[in-house]
Design a protein around this motif. Structure first.
Motif, PDB file in Angstrom:
ATOM      1  N   PHE A 190       0.813  -1.223   0.000  1.00  0.00           N
ATOM      2  CA  PHE A 190       0.000   0.000   0.000  1.00  0.00           C
ATOM      3  C   PHE A 190       0.842   1.266   0.000  1.00  0.00           C
ATOM      4  O   PHE A 190       0.305   2.362  -0.082  1.00  0.00           O
ATOM      5  N   ASP A 191       2.177   1.131   0.102  1.00  0.00           N
ATOM      6  CA  ASP A 191       3.062   2.299   0.056  1.00  0.00           C
ATOM      7  C   ASP A 191       3.554   2.592  -1.345  1.00  0.00           C
ATOM      8  O   ASP A 191       4.124   3.644  -1.596  1.00  0.00           O
ATOM      9  N   ASN A 192       3.354   1.650  -2.259  1.00  0.00           N
ATOM     10  CA  ASN A 192       3.891   1.787  -3.614  1.00  0.00           C
ATOM     11  C   ASN A 192       2.884   2.534  -4.486  1.00  0.00           C
ATOM     12  O   ASN A 192       1.796   2.025  -4.760  1.00  0.00           O
ATOM     13  N   PRO A 193       3.235   3.753  -4.984  1.00  0.00           N
ATOM     14  CA  PRO A 193       2.266   4.515  -5.796  1.00  0.00           C
ATOM     15  C   PRO A 193       1.991   3.886  -7.154  1.00  0.00           C
ATOM     16  O   PRO A 193       0.985   4.199  -7.785  1.00  0.00           O
ATOM     17  N   GLY A 233      -8.158   2.331   8.453  1.00  0.00           N
ATOM     18  CA  GLY A 233      -6.981   2.438   7.582  1.00  0.00           C
ATOM     19  C   GLY A 233      -6.036   3.529   8.054  1.00  0.00           C
ATOM     20  O   GLY A 233      -6.309   4.266   9.007  1.00  0.00           O
ATOM     21  N   LYS A 234      -4.890   3.642   7.358  1.00  0.00           N
ATOM     22  CA  LYS A 234      -3.957   4.715   7.696  1.00  0.00           C
ATOM     23  C   LYS A 234      -4.557   6.077   7.405  1.00  0.00           C
ATOM     24  O   LYS A 234      -4.252   7.060   8.074  1.00  0.00           O
ATOM     25  N   GLN A 235      -5.403   6.156   6.367  1.00  0.00           N
ATOM     26  CA  GLN A 235      -6.099   7.384   6.020  1.00  0.00           C
ATOM     27  C   GLN A 235      -7.595   7.064   5.907  1.00  0.00           C
ATOM     28  O   GLN A 235      -8.140   7.002   4.812  1.00  0.00           O
ATOM     29  N   ALA A 258      -6.787   4.171   0.832  1.00  0.00           N
ATOM     30  CA  ALA A 258      -6.759   4.489   2.261  1.00  0.00           C
ATOM     31  C   ALA A 258      -5.404   4.208   2.891  1.00  0.00           C
ATOM     32  O   ALA A 258      -5.251   4.350   4.108  1.00  0.00           O
ATOM     33  N   GLY A 259      -4.402   3.790   2.091  1.00  0.00           N
ATOM     34  CA  GLY A 259      -3.076   3.534   2.628  1.00  0.00           C
ATOM     35  C   GLY A 259      -2.925   2.204   3.312  1.00  0.00           C
ATOM     36  O   GLY A 259      -1.921   1.968   3.986  1.00  0.00           O
TER      37      GLY A 259
END
Length: 788
Positions: free
Chosen positions: A127-130, A233-235, A254-255
């Motif tokens: 989830f960190d990879n754009p 979620g993170k966001q 949502a990260g």
């Protein structure tokens, strides 16, 4: 009727002019009739493209357009319209067009936040990879099970005998409106069902559709946006996503799960009920996307807190923090970590557990991997295997295959030699060495008799142990390396390796044979060896004198040589190759001449060259003798007794280094002709160059004078006369050090005694040189005081 035709013609002309201008604004000759208001958005885009292709701005294009008759007001309108963003440009930030099927969808953007705190948690990188966003592919064909709703847009086409094509949005009431057909309710049904419904409605109006002469096509041209909610979620928050979006797409927006969020038990809630439990590990470990279901309006994705997490470190392929479900074993955890790596110790794994009060350590044996249930907080440590071997043995030295071999119980030294394919021919069989590692890790040496061991002596055939190193010596290791030296008249003198039975003939051939200057005398210096000291014999070596045949490398007496002998081949007493000198200038036969004898003089060579010509300058005969490298070095080391700050010192050194290649020997030919025994009749050396100058009546004056020139020679005129003829000495000229160079290379300087100065005599073809005064450093007041 004529008025209508005229109006249509004018309109057509305006449209044509606008089309032409839009295609090439800069190449149209007449722009007086242009009306910017008639240009469409596509025409403006063509003008922009044209300017960009020519690397021009509007400011650069303005004078060209005005010169072609375009009104300034119209160009101002053109500038305003081009500078104003078009409808396509203003909507490009919120719309994404599918080129293949012209399908549009509002673009959803979300800035990714790198989660460094939870980077060790397995799955967080998803989830960190754009570049990983799980967005639906709008280029795919319309899915037949897609459920329509308000916000969607359908492309309805009728083709065949009758034609109709229109993009129709689904209203908030869930209906579409088709001209002459009416309203059709499509919300809540699939695209496949809506297609059949629309075809039936159109067939009631268009008779050719019911008869099959026309066809109806329905496709999805614009996809609606739905609202979903992500909790935990993170966001977390409400998100607008495509109606084709899936659970993973929403989680990415949502990260992913928050700090304490679960990756294994994510809930998709639909209509206030848990519709599906999502386990991301299925996708991460197996690539299984069965949990990646499509979302619907008002769906809620709830990410609860994890129930238990464990950590695995060390020699696994994917160390990190993993979430475990109830009932999962250590073997499944190892599968999440992609298994042991190549250096892992797999017999057991150490785990640090937490109790209610403190930590405890436990070893998980390999047989318990499938039964041990990890507990929350467990930290597993997979260690490396030991850097040692359980069955290694080594043999080195004079065997055919020295290497490491597998050790087995009961192996003897003869067995290991067999594995190494036997002893080499140079093996020393009386003794072999075994380096053995003792139980306390210290080493010991055991000696073995290989000859006895290989002959079947059981006592000599020693039992080996793990990690033994067996060394088989070579007889060549005990031999000293002997050399022999040959010098003198051979082609390749030097030092050579001594071999048994080496003879003089062998060495002569190895050294390239005798040269043509070799004499018959040979001297051999031989080392003296003795166990006792003989004070009566002071000789350190033994000298042996031989005679050989210089014309043949194969001597009749093939003398045997000994180690460290020094053989000297002497040179014949007389062996001189013809040596050359050259003569040039005003002689009858210039060219190169061979020196007839060692006492050949310049008078002899000039005579052999036919003597001097009538135009020869008898004062201009000189010899140029090449300088050797050591002679130049000696000249450079001469102390000129000049100050370091003296500029003449620097110039002299540069001249010696770069220009001085010959030594000039002046010759007084007039005296040699009168008396050939005169000292000027020098003996010549190989390489000498005799130069005889032609007669020249001029006198050259150069250096620091007002005019570098050549003055006609006048008999009896003084040195001062020629200096005055060129204007005298300039400001830097050093007159008292002026000198003259005569045609034969001899030089003379200005002399002085008390207040009287004597100048050299001037001859025809001489050169007068006035040097520059040296630049001397002025002393400061402090230095003057120190001197005094």
């Amino acid at each position: 009727m004529k008025k209508i035709v005229t109006v249509l013609f004018i309109l057509f002309a305006l449209l044509q002019s606008s089309e032409i201008i839009a295609q090439d604004l800069l190449n149209v000759n007449d722009l007086s009739s242009i009306k910017v208001d008639n240009l469409s958005e596509s025409d403006l885009m063509k003008i922009k493209t044209q300017l960009q292709s020519k690397n021009m701005t509007l400011d650069q294009a303005e004078p060209i357009a005005l010169a072609k008759g375009m009104p300034a007001a119209e160009f101002a309108k053109l500038r305003a319209r081009i500078d104003r963003p078009t409808l396509k440009e203003t909507t490009s930030n919120i719309k994404q067009t599918n080129i293949g099927g012209d399908r549009e969808q509002e673009k959803i953007t979300n800035a990714k936040v790198k989660d460094t705190e939870n980077s060790q948690i397995f799955g967080s990188e998803l989830f960190d990879n754009p570049t990983l966003n799980f967005e639906p592919d709008l280029k795919l064909a319309t899915p037949m099970n897609y459920i329509l709703g308000p916000g969607d847009e359908l492309q309805v086409s009728v083709y065949g005998v009758q034609e109709y094509n229109e993009s129709i949005p689904v209203s908030v009431e869930g209906k579409i409106t088709i001209q002459y057909v009416g309203q059709i309710a499509v919300s809540g049904i699939s695209i496949e069902a809506a297609t059949q419904k629309i075809k039936a409605a159109i067939a009631r109006v268009y008779s050719t559709v019911s008869s099959g002469q026309s066809k109806v096509s329905v496709s999805l041209s614009r996809i609606r946006t739905i609202k979903i909610t992500v909790v935990g979620g993170k966001q977390p928050g409400n998100y607008s996503v495509s109606s084709l979006a899936t659970v993973y797409n929403a989680l990415h927006l949502a990260g992913g799960p928050g700090k304490n969020g679960s990756y294994r038990n994510i809930e998709l809630i639909r209509n206030n009920k848990v519709y599906r439990n999502v386990d991301i590990y299925n996708f991460l470990v197996k690539g299984d996307q069965s949990d990646n279901v499509s979302l619907k309006e008002n769906d809620v994705i709830r990410i609860p807190a994890y129930s238990q997490r464990v950590t695995i470190n060390g020699e696994v392929k994917r160390p990190g923090i993993f979430e475990m479900k109830k009932g999962e074993t250590f073997a499944q955890l190892l599968n999440f970590a992609s298994g042991f790596n190549e250096f892992a110790y797999t017999a057991s794994v150490n785990v640090t557990q937490k109790t209610a009060k403190e930590f405890k350590v436990r070893d998980i044996l390999e047989k318990d991997f499938n039964s041990y249930l990890p507990q929350s907080g467990d930290v597993f440590q997979v260690t490396k295997i030991l850097n040692r071997f359980e069955n290694r043995i080594k043999i080195e030295g004079a065997v055919f295959r020295p290497n490491f071999y597998s050790f087995t119980e009961g192996m003897r030294i003869s067995d290991l030699i067999d594995l190494a394919e036997g002893l080499k021919e140079d093996a020393y069989t009386q003794r072999a060495r075994i380096v053995r590692l003792k139980s306390d890790l210290s080493t010991e040496i055991i000696n073995a008799n290989l000859a006895a061991a290989l002959s079947g002596d059981a006592n000599a055939d020693i039992l080996l142990q793990r990690e033994d190193i067996v060394t088989v010596y070579s007889v060549l290791d005990f031999r000293e390396e002997y050399n022999i030296t040959i010098a003198g008249e051979v082609k390749n003198p030097g030092e050579y390796t001594y071999l048994d039975n080496l003879t003089l003939n062998d060495l002569l051939v190895q050294a390239g044979g005798l040269t043509g200057s070799a004499s018959k005398r040979v001297e051999i210096a031989r080392m003296v060896k003795s166990d006792t000291i003989d004070d009566s014999n002071p000789n350190r070596i033994e000298l042996i004198n031989l005679e050989l045949t210089p014309e043949n490398n194969e001597q009749l007496k093939n003398y045997a040589l000994m180690p460290f002998d020094v053989i000297s081949i002497r040179r014949v007493a007389v062996y001189e190759k013809p040596q050359m000198v050259s003569i040039s200038g005003a002689v009858v036969y210039p060219g190169s001449y061979v020196l007839e004898n060692k006492k050949e003089t310049i008078y002899n060579i000039v005579s052999r060259a036919g003597g001097l010509k009538d135009i020869a300058n008898t004062h201009g005969v000189k010899i140029k003798r090449p300088l050797k490298a050591d002679q130049v070095e000696q000249l450079q080391r001469v102390d000129l007794n000049l100050s370091l700050s003296d500029s003449s010192s620097v110039k002299s050194n540069e001249k010696l280094k770069n220009q001085l290649k010959y030594a000039t020997i002046p010759v007084d030919w007039n005296k040699i002709e009168k008396d050939p025994t005169h000292y000027s009749n020098v003996t010549l050396f190989p390489g000498d160059q005799i130069e005889v100058a032609e007669f020249n009546e001029g006198v050259r004056v150069s250096g620091n004078v007002l005019l570098n020139s050549e003055i006609p020679y006048r008999k009896g005129k003084s040195f001062q006369y020629y200096l005055s003829s060129v204007g005298g000495v300039d400001a830097k000229g050093w007159k008292k050090k002026a000198y003259i160079i005569y045609p034969n290379g001899k030089a003379d300087v200005t002399g002085s005694f008390l207040f009287f100065r004597s100048y050299p005599k001037v001859l025809p073809d001489s050169q007068i040189i006035v040097p520059e005064k040296p630049e001397r450093k002025k002393l400061s007041a402090g230095e003057m005081g120190w001197i005094w």
